[in-house]
Write an enzyme that holds these catalytic residues in place. Structure first.
Site: not given
Length: 168
Positions: A85, A87, A111, A114
């Site tokens: 991801h 992040e 999410c 993260c």
């Protein structure tokens, strides 16, 4: 007309998202200390590994217990595990000292995974544009518990050339 700082940094996050090779969602993130840009990142497969365009999504299905009004229900969630991801990449490629007291601008609400990582990263605020309803309630609770600012730019319009159709 001069853009405000939120718009400026979110525009940069959306520009970073254009590097993504994810079929389902392009996500970008930027790290900002004061008004100084310290890093950018996007979601994608690890370096040197085929991405979703080349090899297809690597989808897994998960079950999550959801309690609503005292009633338990199992909810199925599907996600791609081929990509890192945005992040997560941002945390991998920036220094802890730079993250202390900083702000993360991210195109999409983080999410749960993260959010957990960001909660432990030293950032003081997370600003996002698109909501992610699958994890929203518990992510808001986590940020409140950690005292991390967490806000959505609802009236924001990303640059047209950076937007892709989002699928879940």
């Amino acid at each position: 007309m001069r853009k405000d700082w939120d718009t400026y940094f979110m525009d940069i996050a959306y520009m970073a998202s254009t590097r993504s090779q994810c079929i389902r969602r392009h996500v970008g993130a930027v790290l900002v200390q004061g008004k100084k840009l310290l890093g950018t990142a996007y979601n994608g497969a690890p370096m040197g590994v085929p991405d979703c365009y080349e090899a297809g999504c690597m989808l897994v299905e998960e079950l999550e217990l959801k309690v609503t009004d005292g009633k338990e229900e199992m909810v199925r969630k599907e996600r791609c595990i081929r990509t890192i991801h945005a992040e997560q990449n941002l945390l991998l490629f920036t220094d802890r000292i730079d993250r202390e007291g900083s702000t993360v601008y991210v195109t999409d609400q983080p999410c749960w995974t993260c959010a957990n990582m960001l909660a432990n990263s030293g950032v003081k605020e997370i600003v996002y544009h698109r909501s992610y309803p699958k994890d929203s309630a518990k992510v808001y609770e986590l940020m409140a518990a950690r005292g991390i600012g967490f806000r959505r730019l609802e009236a924001y319009d990303p640059p047209a050339e950076t937007v892709m159709e989002v699928t879940n």
